[in-house]
Motif scaffolding. Structure first.
Motif, PDB file in Angstrom:
ATOM      1  N   LEU A  10     -72.431  59.970 -26.301  1.00  0.00           N
ATOM      2  CA  LEU A  10     -71.915  59.166 -27.522  1.00  0.00           C
ATOM      3  C   LEU A  10     -70.165  59.429 -27.429  1.00  0.00           C
ATOM      4  N   ASN A  11     -70.080  60.912 -27.069  1.00  0.00           N
ATOM      5  CA  ASN A  11     -68.607  61.332 -26.980  1.00  0.00           C
ATOM      6  C   ASN A  11     -67.937  60.335 -25.828  1.00  0.00           C
ATOM      7  N   TYR A  27     -72.487  59.264 -33.537  1.00  0.00           N
ATOM      8  CA  TYR A  27     -71.968  60.587 -33.262  1.00  0.00           C
ATOM      9  C   TYR A  27     -71.155  61.243 -34.321  1.00  0.00           C
TER      10      TYR A  27
END
Length: 79
Positions: A10-11, A27
């Protein structure tokens, strides 16, 4: 316990601006549930999901979490 693989995924997507709205939400929720961001920061994100400031800070925080995880894994591997 935080899912570091999911956090990394997600980052990366948020950082590369390829994350869907639901991925950004996930996130931010992941960071909030891990107590990596405050309730105020999470609420600010929820009230203005287009805020680059909140997402930018979250990307940095997520990156720091991932770095800490990698360092911990390396340190434990050598012991």
């Amino acid at each position: 316990m935080i899912d570091y693989r999911r956090l990394e995924y997600l980052n990366r997507k948020v950082k590369n601006e390829t994350a869907s709205s639901s991925e950004k939400d996930e996130y931010m929720l992941l960071l909030y549930q891990n107590k990596s961001i405050t309730k105020s920061q999470y609420d600010k994100y929820l009230s203005d999901k287009s805020s680059d400031n909140v997402l930018g800070a979250a990307i940095t925080i997520g990156g720091i979490l991932l770095l800490g995880y990698i360092i911990d894994k390396l340190a434990n591997k050598n012991n």
